[in-house]
Design a protein around this motif. Structure first.
Motif, short mmCIF file in Angstrom:
data_model
loop_
_atom_site.label_atom_id
_atom_site.label_comp_id
_atom_site.label_asym_id
_atom_site.label_seq_id
_atom_site.Cartn_x
_atom_site.Cartn_y
_atom_site.Cartn_z
N GLY A 37 31.55 36.30 44.98
CA GLY A 37 32.49 36.92 45.92
C GLY A 37 31.95 36.92 47.34
O GLY A 37 31.04 36.16 47.68
N ARG A 38 32.50 37.82 48.14
CA ARG A 38 32.11 37.90 49.55
C ARG A 38 30.61 38.11 49.71
O ARG A 38 30.00 37.65 50.66
CB ARG A 38 32.88 39.02 50.25
N GLY A 39 30.02 38.82 48.74
CA GLY A 39 28.60 39.10 48.81
C GLY A 39 27.73 37.86 48.82
O GLY A 39 26.58 37.90 49.27
N ALA A 73 35.51 32.20 41.71
CA ALA A 73 35.31 32.81 43.00
C ALA A 73 36.37 33.87 43.24
O ALA A 73 37.47 33.79 42.68
CB ALA A 73 35.40 31.75 44.10
N SER A 74 36.04 34.87 44.04
CA SER A 74 37.05 35.85 44.43
C SER A 74 37.88 35.25 45.56
O SER A 74 37.51 34.25 46.16
CB SER A 74 36.39 37.14 44.92
N ARG A 75 38.97 35.91 45.85
CA ARG A 75 39.80 35.41 46.94
C ARG A 75 39.10 35.51 48.28
O ARG A 75 39.30 34.66 49.15
CB ARG A 75 41.13 36.18 46.96
N ILE A 87 31.01 40.76 43.88
CA ILE A 87 32.47 40.95 43.83
C ILE A 87 32.73 42.43 43.62
O ILE A 87 32.14 43.06 42.75
CB ILE A 87 33.08 40.13 42.66
N SER A 88 33.66 43.01 44.44
CA SER A 88 33.87 44.46 44.37
C SER A 88 34.69 44.85 43.14
O SER A 88 34.53 45.95 42.62
CB SER A 88 34.55 44.96 45.65
N GLY A 89 35.61 43.96 42.70
CA GLY A 89 36.43 44.28 41.53
C GLY A 89 37.77 44.90 41.90
O GLY A 89 38.26 45.80 41.20
N ILE A 99 26.81 42.16 39.07
CA ILE A 99 25.68 42.36 39.97
C ILE A 99 26.28 42.69 41.33
O ILE A 99 27.05 41.90 41.89
CB ILE A 99 24.81 41.08 40.10
N ASN A 100 25.96 43.89 41.84
CA ASN A 100 26.53 44.31 43.11
C ASN A 100 25.59 45.32 43.75
O ASN A 100 25.03 46.16 43.05
CB ASN A 100 27.92 44.94 42.87
N LYS A 101 25.44 45.27 45.07
CA LYS A 101 24.48 46.19 45.69
C LYS A 101 25.08 47.58 45.90
O LYS A 101 24.34 48.53 46.20
CB LYS A 101 23.95 45.61 47.00
#
Ligand code: FAD
Lengths: 318, 259
Positions: free
Chosen positions: A206-208, A231-233, A264-266, A283-285
């Motif tokens: 995703g954006r990350g 991939a996310s949008r 990806i935030s979801g 996996i996300n910070k």
């Protein structure tokens, strides 16, 4: 017992995994009958695999028109088989082409159709997962021959073989089905990776991920797991990855064994495309990211530290 | 080039969406109503074609009275006039009968090109372009990510699962667009004011010559038997990365027999 028509999708002389799943789903309602609508010579290469996958009958409808025009010639073939064989149902893989074929066939034959089904029972009741996966509905077709567009990975293929009796179909493609001519076909990237909708592992960035270049990290992880890249949008809108890899509301819907969401935030519109995955890892910070509400396992951390280590660990376990 | 563009009002994907417990149809009261996103891209594509080739753009929408809001937005973006198919008997229509009503309304208009979104975000059937092609007896250029018109020939790039196809057809024809095709314009203040004076005709089923029992819940080709809230996914373990995050995921995958 009435037959159930399964429209065959194929690439490089082999039936796609989604088609083998449909042959298995067809058994729920009747006798699986594969329909090969392709250029001359297509069916010969597919016949053994279709029989092994459960096809009792293989209808061979070959004509150059099948490849030259967008979907409508295949609708001609299916409509004539509905007329001559009175099947219990028609099953089609729910991709871009599949949904268009299903809708056209429904109009053409005065039938009803259900899109993107994830389950089917012997009474012809289909299950769909709607509104971003938040609601489950059970529906049935009330008119004509039930037509089901089935989500790939919803059924598992079995090794119950069928007789695979070949039957040639006279192909009559109407003039109105030759309106949209395909003048070129372009395959964009993908390499040796499995097809996104069929893959049993999907790794999405995703954006990350931050840039097109850094998507190579997502590709490396996908390769380590033998998976496809999603991939996310946010990532496709930024041009970091092609649109056909977008997962979600306005992208593809995937239902793999493992979905790994990286950076990806979801958002609900992303979840719409991956909620029915068997196992979800994130996996996300940001510990508050909604993707963790769905995750079977999650790591709160920097993807640029976690992913390389994960790739290395997978390598060690080989 | 005369263009008909189809728009649908849908519950906002950001709202809590559900079905009605009395008749299993979409609960439109429960969620905010917005223009289906891909349809806004359809309106933009229609306006761009008009700007390049001249002609007139007519928006057609089917839905309850409230759909007028969605139609006004298309008019404010620059569409010339509007047709609203509105009839209580349409409530609960399936995609197949919806395509019949839309085709009947389109049939009352002179058109070279009909544009719709590839999919609506609520029902996600994704077949309207193809169904209209069948009903109108004209070709369909579906899942378009770009459109080029040259005289009566229209060429698109059609998004596929692994890339795209170049597809062409001659007018009259139907095009369905995906959202990557363009950036829809915002209605200007002038556009919003002008929209109030534009022609909006409302058509009933009788006006279209459609029997009431062939559409709506009564005529639906499929029916929802029951629905339920999806069971929540079991919330799994979420751990902070203490320097072993990658290894811990590998351990989880191995325990789950995925690697
Ligand atoms: C009608 C409509 C349709 C849509 N269709 C889709 C669709 O099909 N698919 C889709 O995906 N979206 C879709 N969206 C968009 C959706 O609402 C979100 O905007 C989008 O999914 C966000 O993508 P993202 O999660 O990559 O980005 P963000 O929401 O910005 O999230 C990025 C995440 O990355 C994390 N992050 C950043 N850096 C790092 C790092 N170094 N390490 C670890 N984590 C990091 C952040 O904490 C954040 O959670 C749609 C929206 C609408 C309105």
């Amino acid at each position: 017992m009435a037959c159930v028509l399964v429209l065959v999708d194929h690439a490089g002389g082999t039936p796609k995994k989604a088609t083998l799943e449909l042959l298995c789903a067809a058994r729920v309602l009747g006798e699986p009958a594969a329909v090969v609508a392709g250029a001359p010579g297509t069916a010969a290469a597919l016949a053994d695999a279709l029989a092994a996958g459960g096809a009792e009958t293989i209808y061979v409808a070959e004509s150059a028109d099948m490849d030259d025009y967008v979907v409508a010639p295949k609708v001609d073939v299916l409509a004539s088989l509905i007329e001559s064989e009175s099947p219990a149902a028609v099953l089609i893989a729910a991709g871009v082409d599949g949904k268009e074929i299903a809708g056209r066939l429904a109009v053409r034959t005065g039938s009803g159709f259900l899109a993107d089904i994830v389950d089917l029972d012997a009474g012809g009741v289909a299950t769909q997962s709607i509104f971003g996966g938040s609601i489950v509905v059970r529906s049935r077709v009330r008119a004509g021959t039930p037509i089901f567009a089935v989500r790939p990975n919803a059924f598992s293929a079995t090794d119950r073989a069928g007789a695979g009796t070949l039957r040639t179909v006279d192909v009559v493609v109407g003039d109105t089905s030759k309106g949209a001519r395909i003048t070129d076909r372009v395959v964009e990237e993908k390499g040796d990776r499995p097809e996104l909708t069929e893959a049993s592992v999907v790794v999405s960035g995703g954006r990350g991920v931050g840039s097109a270049e850094q998507f190579s990290l997502i590709e490396s992880l996908a390769d380590a797991l033998g998976g496809a890249v999603g991939a996310s949008r946010a990532a496709t809108d930024a041009g970091w990855y092609p649109h056909q890899n977008q997962v979600g509301q306005t992208g593809v819907t995937v239902s793999p064994q493992l979905y790994l969401a990286v950076g990806i935030s979801g958002a609900i519109q992303h979840r719409a495309g991956m909620q029915t995955s068997k196992t979800i890892v994130a996996i996300n910070k940001d510990a508050e990211a909604p993707i963790f509400e769905l995750a079977d396992f999650g790591v709160v951390g920097d993807l640029f530290a976690v992913v390389p280590q994960l790739i290395e660990e997978i390598g060690k376990r080989r | 080039m005369n263009i008909v563009v189809l728009v649908k009002q849908v519950p906002d994907t950001w709202s809590e969406r559900t079905l009605r417990s009395d008749d299993n149809t979409v609960d439109r009261a429960a969620a905010d109503a917005v223009v289906n996103e891909m349809d806004e891209h359809g309106v933009e594509a229609a306006l761009a074609l008009k700007e390049a080739h001249g002609g007139e753009v007519t928006v057609v929408s089917m839905g309850p009275e409230r759909t007028a809001e969605t139609i006004r937005k298309a008019l404010a973006m620059g569409v010339d006039k509007a047709v609203h198919i509105c009839d209580d008997a349409l409530h609960g229509s399936c995609a197949v009968s919806t395509s019949a009503a839309l085709a009947a309304a389109i049939g009352t208009l002179a058109y070279d090109v009909v544009i719709c979104g590839t999919e609506a975000s609520d029902a996600r059937v994704g077949a309207m372009g193809g169904m209209l092609s069948e009903r109108l007896g004209v070709p369909a250029l579906t899942s378009a990510r770009s459109i080029v018109a040259d005289g009566s020939t229209v060429r698109i790039e059609r998004q596929t699962d692994d890339g795209y196809e170049v597809v062409e057809a001659t007018t009259p024809l139907v095009i369905s667009v995906i959202e990557k095709i363009n950036e829809p314009r915002y209605p200007s203040f002038k556009g919003i004011m002008a929209a109030k004076k534009k022609q909006l005709s409302t058509l009933s089923l009788a006006d279209l010559g459609i029997e009431a029992d062939s559409v709506g819940l009564a005529g639906a080709t499929s029916e929802v038997i029951e629905f339920s809230t999806a069971p929540p996914r079991g919330k799994g373990e979420v751990v902070p990365d203490d320097g072993t995050g990658g290894a811990r995921i590998a351990g989880f995958l191995a325990a789950a027999k995925i690697i």
